[in-house]
Design a protein around this motif. Structure first.
Motif, PDB file in Angstrom:
ATOM      1  N   LEU A  31       7.548   9.945  -7.653  1.00 20.54           N
ATOM      2  CA  LEU A  31       8.264   9.828  -8.921  1.00 20.54           C
ATOM      3  C   LEU A  31       7.408  10.335 -10.071  1.00 20.54           C
ATOM      4  N   SER A  32       6.475  11.216  -9.785  1.00 19.07           N
ATOM      5  CA  SER A  32       5.461  11.606 -10.768  1.00 19.07           C
ATOM      6  C   SER A  32       6.001  12.350 -11.984  1.00 19.07           C
ATOM      7  N   THR A  33       7.243  12.750 -11.951  1.00 19.04           N
ATOM      8  CA  THR A  33       7.791  13.386 -13.145  1.00 19.04           C
ATOM      9  C   THR A  33       8.086  12.354 -14.225  1.00 19.04           C
ATOM     10  N   THR A  34       8.010  11.092 -13.858  1.00 19.67           N
ATOM     11  CA  THR A  34       8.180  10.009 -14.833  1.00 19.67           C
ATOM     12  C   THR A  34       6.870   9.246 -14.939  1.00 19.67           C
ATOM     13  N   PHE A  35       6.598   8.727 -16.109  1.00 22.32           N
ATOM     14  CA  PHE A  35       5.381   7.934 -16.267  1.00 22.32           C
ATOM     15  C   PHE A  35       5.547   6.542 -15.664  1.00 22.32           C
ATOM     16  N   ILE A  36       6.767   6.209 -15.266  1.00 23.65           N
ATOM     17  CA  ILE A  36       7.009   4.927 -14.620  1.00 23.65           C
ATOM     18  C   ILE A  36       6.308   4.889 -13.267  1.00 23.65           C
ATOM     19  N   SER A  37       6.089   6.037 -12.669  1.00 22.25           N
ATOM     20  CA  SER A  37       5.499   6.085 -11.333  1.00 22.25           C
ATOM     21  C   SER A  37       4.116   5.459 -11.281  1.00 22.25           C
TER      22      SER A  37
ATOM     23  N   LYS B  77      -5.716   1.179  -6.575  1.00 24.44           N
ATOM     24  CA  LYS B  77      -6.678   1.900  -7.424  1.00 24.44           C
ATOM     25  C   LYS B  77      -6.723   3.377  -7.051  1.00 24.44           C
ATOM     26  N   GLU B  78      -6.730   3.651  -5.759  1.00 22.63           N
ATOM     27  CA  GLU B  78      -6.783   5.042  -5.305  1.00 22.63           C
ATOM     28  C   GLU B  78      -5.517   5.786  -5.722  1.00 22.63           C
ATOM     29  N   ALA B  79      -4.361   5.123  -5.638  1.00 22.35           N
ATOM     30  CA  ALA B  79      -3.103   5.748  -6.055  1.00 22.35           C
ATOM     31  C   ALA B  79      -3.115   6.036  -7.560  1.00 22.35           C
ATOM     32  N   ILE B  80      -3.656   5.121  -8.344  1.00 23.42           N
ATOM     33  CA  ILE B  80      -3.757   5.338  -9.795  1.00 23.42           C
ATOM     34  C   ILE B  80      -4.652   6.542 -10.078  1.00 23.42           C
ATOM     35  N   ASN B  81      -5.781   6.603  -9.410  1.00 21.77           N
ATOM     36  CA  ASN B  81      -6.682   7.746  -9.578  1.00 21.77           C
ATOM     37  C   ASN B  81      -6.010   9.051  -9.158  1.00 21.77           C
TER      38      ASN B  81
ATOM     39  N   PRO C  37       1.794   1.236  -8.945  1.00 22.32           N
ATOM     40  CA  PRO C  37       0.482   0.848  -8.430  1.00 22.32           C
ATOM     41  C   PRO C  37      -0.298  -0.059  -9.390  1.00 22.32           C
ATOM     42  N   ILE C  38      -0.083   0.089 -10.683  1.00 23.27           N
ATOM     43  CA  ILE C  38      -0.750  -0.810 -11.639  1.00 23.27           C
ATOM     44  C   ILE C  38      -0.225  -2.235 -11.440  1.00 23.27           C
ATOM     45  N   PHE C  39       1.093  -2.372 -11.281  1.00 19.53           N
ATOM     46  CA  PHE C  39       1.690  -3.677 -11.026  1.00 19.53           C
ATOM     47  C   PHE C  39       1.141  -4.285  -9.740  1.00 19.53           C
ATOM     48  N   VAL C  40       1.096  -3.486  -8.670  1.00 14.90           N
ATOM     49  CA  VAL C  40       0.579  -3.958  -7.379  1.00 14.90           C
ATOM     50  C   VAL C  40      -0.880  -4.387  -7.518  1.00 14.90           C
ATOM     51  N   LEU C  41      -1.654  -3.628  -8.274  1.00 22.35           N
ATOM     52  CA  LEU C  41      -3.067  -3.959  -8.478  1.00 22.35           C
ATOM     53  C   LEU C  41      -3.227  -5.349  -9.081  1.00 22.35           C
ATOM     54  N   PHE C  42      -2.366  -5.693 -10.035  1.00 24.25           N
ATOM     55  CA  PHE C  42      -2.507  -6.976 -10.719  1.00 24.25           C
ATOM     56  C   PHE C  42      -1.863  -8.151  -9.988  1.00 24.25           C
ATOM     57  N   VAL C  43      -0.850  -7.920  -9.172  1.00 24.20           N
ATOM     58  CA  VAL C  43      -0.179  -9.049  -8.524  1.00 24.20           C
ATOM     59  C   VAL C  43      -0.712  -9.360  -7.129  1.00 24.20           C
ATOM     60  N   SER C  44      -1.369  -8.423  -6.496  1.00 22.63           N
ATOM     61  CA  SER C  44      -1.856  -8.651  -5.137  1.00 22.63           C
ATOM     62  C   SER C  44      -3.259  -9.239  -5.157  1.00 22.63           C
ATOM     63  N   ASN C  45      -3.525 -10.087  -4.185  1.00 24.35           N
ATOM     64  CA  ASN C  45      -4.878 -10.612  -4.026  1.00 24.35           C
ATOM     65  C   ASN C  45      -5.544 -10.060  -2.763  1.00 24.35           C
ATOM     66  N   ASP C  46      -4.860  -9.157  -2.071  1.00 23.87           N
ATOM     67  CA  ASP C  46      -5.379  -8.523  -0.865  1.00 23.87           C
ATOM     68  C   ASP C  46      -6.336  -7.397  -1.265  1.00 23.87           C
ATOM     69  N   PRO C  47      -7.593  -7.438  -0.807  1.00 22.73           N
ATOM     70  CA  PRO C  47      -8.560  -6.406  -1.220  1.00 22.73           C
ATOM     71  C   PRO C  47      -8.196  -4.993  -0.766  1.00 22.73           C
TER      72      PRO C  47
ATOM     73  N   SER D  24       0.830  -1.204   0.000  1.00 26.25           N
ATOM     74  CA  SER D  24       0.000   0.000   0.000  1.00 26.25           C
ATOM     75  C   SER D  24       0.866   1.257   0.000  1.00 26.25           C
ATOM     76  N   ALA D  25       1.933   1.239   0.809  1.00 26.63           N
ATOM     77  CA  ALA D  25       2.838   2.395   0.855  1.00 26.63           C
ATOM     78  C   ALA D  25       3.566   2.571  -0.474  1.00 26.63           C
ATOM     79  N   LEU D  26       3.973   1.476  -1.108  1.00 27.80           N
ATOM     80  CA  LEU D  26       4.616   1.577  -2.419  1.00 27.80           C
ATOM     81  C   LEU D  26       3.664   2.176  -3.454  1.00 27.80           C
ATOM     82  N   SER D  27       2.408   1.770  -3.397  1.00 29.44           N
ATOM     83  CA  SER D  27       1.422   2.294  -4.349  1.00 29.44           C
ATOM     84  C   SER D  27       1.252   3.800  -4.195  1.00 29.44           C
ATOM     85  N   HIS D  28       1.068   4.244  -2.955  1.00 30.60           N
ATOM     86  CA  HIS D  28       0.862   5.683  -2.724  1.00 30.60           C
ATOM     87  C   HIS D  28       2.171   6.465  -2.872  1.00 30.60           C
ATOM     88  N   GLY D  29       3.277   5.898  -2.430  1.00 31.05           N
ATOM     89  CA  GLY D  29       4.560   6.593  -2.484  1.00 31.05           C
ATOM     90  C   GLY D  29       5.115   6.748  -3.884  1.00 31.05           C
TER      91      GLY D  29
END
Length: 113
Positions: free
Chosen positions: A20-26, A47-51, A30-40, A11-16
């Motif tokens: 790095l928002s000057t890069t699109f890698i940032s 999702k909130e970090a992506i938004n 959270p997109i990676f975390v969204l797809f690999v985690s099964n924790d709701p 969760s901290a990685l997603s929000h943190g």
């Protein structure tokens, strides 16, 4: 149940990642975390970090255009946007590290996901 330390970390990685928002890698983190985690809770935080990324970029573009159109007179508006961006991110990080049971919700943002 779900591992609380893993939940906090992901969760901290997603929000943190917004720091790095000057890069699109940032937004990739959270997109990676969204797809690999099964924790709701982790999925909701991702999702909130992506938004939040979309909101930062959208409002940053608006502020950038306003600063440009005002010939730099609205630079304090850009500074305020910067403080808000970092302040909300720090608040989100504090929340997910202290209360890992609930996903963080940014106030006053539009949600696409």
């Amino acid at each position: 149940m779900y591992d609380a330390e893993k939940r906090k970390l992901l969760s901290a990685l997603s929000h943190g990642a917004i720091f790095l928002s000057t890069t699109f890698i940032s937004i990739g983190l959270p997109i990676f975390v969204l797809f690999v985690s099964n924790d709701p809770v982790v999925k909701e935080n991702a999702k909130e970090a992506i938004n939040f990324h979309f909101n930062v970029w959208f409002y940053g573009a608006i502020i950038g255009v306003l600063v440009w159109l005002s010939f730099g007179l609205l630079v304090p508006l850009a500074f305020l946007g910067f403080l808000l961006h970092w302040g909300l991110t720090i608040w989100a990080l504090f929340h997910v590290l202290t209360d890992a049971e609930k996903p963080f919700r940014y106030p006053f943002i539009f949600r696409l996901i």
